[in-house]
Enzyme design. Structure first.
Site, PDB file in Angstrom:
ATOM      1  N   ARG A 144       0.837  -1.202   0.000  1.00 33.90           N
ATOM      2  CA  ARG A 144       0.000   0.000   0.000  1.00 33.90           C
ATOM      3  C   ARG A 144       0.874   1.254   0.000  1.00 33.90           C
ATOM      4  O   ARG A 144       0.550   2.246  -0.661  1.00 33.90           O
ATOM      5  CB  ARG A 144      -0.950  -0.004   1.198  1.00 33.90           C
ATOM      6  N   CYS A 174      -1.098   5.798   9.180  1.00 29.62           N
ATOM      7  CA  CYS A 174      -1.451   4.495   8.610  1.00 29.62           C
ATOM      8  C   CYS A 174      -2.581   4.727   7.629  1.00 29.62           C
ATOM      9  O   CYS A 174      -2.583   5.705   6.897  1.00 29.62           O
ATOM     10  CB  CYS A 174      -1.823   3.516   9.721  1.00 29.62           C
TER      11      CYS A 174
END
Length: 290
Positions: free
Chosen positions: A187, A245
């Site tokens: 990611r 995050c």
């Protein structure tokens, strides 16, 4: 931009054996069960079928976060609403609190971080969570819990509390300090993005998957091992450190790991879900910070 976490006489995590001893002592901690799974449904039914004796269930999606929107998928909850949830759970300002989840540690760390950010000075996470507790033979119960009302009143941003970053603060820290991206490497690189508008990372941020802070047993690595890991990522010196995050949950787990290592860090609570929602903000891709 950054507030250093409070210095506490107690470490940020405790083991099953340590919790067992404290629960048998004269000042047992308040227990919060924050089991959670990304995408839901909530795990209240799992809690009701078996939890640590005396533990109160807290729902991350609705009680440890505000409504999803431009501030991200798990924006910070309204402080007064959060305070009411904590008081109903029996949390008081001067009473110790221990938080656990199913074992991953992300949700427990989110509750830990929120309590620290709002001024509670004695909150810890059960290392390994419920999985470690039951593996060690710890008892669980399905009995309903009705705690006495606590007196905790949130004081967001209290001096000595956990540090908080906004989007501009995170961007500045990526340039002038160390900004760690706690998501999985794919990611960060932008290879895939299963949830948010676009893949990639904040320019200047360093890939530091929080999954690498724990061992195969689900327990945090030893403090010296974590210090060595974070030193290799540029954290642990004089430069300020921040973490983000996807939505401010697994990032809290990395902030907790940093604290175990003796390194203070701030959390960008909106994280990538907030950053990427604004098409005017820059996005970097690939394995390097830039």
């Amino acid at each position: 931009m950054t507030v250093k976490p409070a210095k506490s006489a107690k470490p940020a995590i405790l083991s099953v054996s340590e919790l067992t001893a404290e629960l048998a002592g004269g000042r047992p901690p308040v227990l919060l069960d924050v089991r959670w799974q990304l995408g839901g449904p909530d795990l209240r039914a799992a809690y009701e079928s078996g939890h640590l004796p005396g533990a109160v269930y807290v729902d991350l999606d609705h009680e440890l976060a505000g409504p999803a929107g431009s501030g991200g998928r798990h924006p910070l909850p309204d402080p007064e609403a959060f305070g009411a949830v904590m008081r109903r759970a029996g949390v008081s300002a001067q009473a110790p609190v221990v938080v656990y989840d199913g074992g991953q540690g992300w949700a427990a760390a989110r509750a830990w971080w929120l309590l620290r950010w709002t001024g509670h000075g004695d909150v810890r996470v059960l290392d390994g969570g419920l999985a470690a507790w039951t593996a060690a033979g710890g008892a669980v119960t399905a009995e309903a819990v009705a705690p006495a009302e606590g007196d905790f009143k949130p004081n967001p941003g209290a001096e000595g509390g956990a540090g908080l970053l906004d989007a501009d603060g995170a961007a500045a820290l990526a340039r002038a300090g160390v900004l760690l991206d706690a998501r999985a490497g794919e990611r960060y690189r932008g290879d895939v993005e299963p949830i948010d508008r676009v893949g990639g990372h904040i320019p200047g941020a360093v890939s530091a998957p929080t999954s690498e802070n724990v061992g195969a047993d689900g327990l945090f690595l030893a403090p010296d091992v974590l210090r060595e890991r974070f030193a290799g990522l540029g954290a642990g010196g004089s430069a300020p450190v921040g973490v983000y995050c996807g939505s401010g949950v697994s990032g809290a787990h990395e902030v907790l790991a940093l604290e175990v290592a003796g390194i203070g860090a701030a959390l960008y609570a909106g994280s990538w879900s907030e950053w990427s929602s604004d098409p005017t903000r820059p996005v970097a891709t690939g394995p390097t910070p830039q």
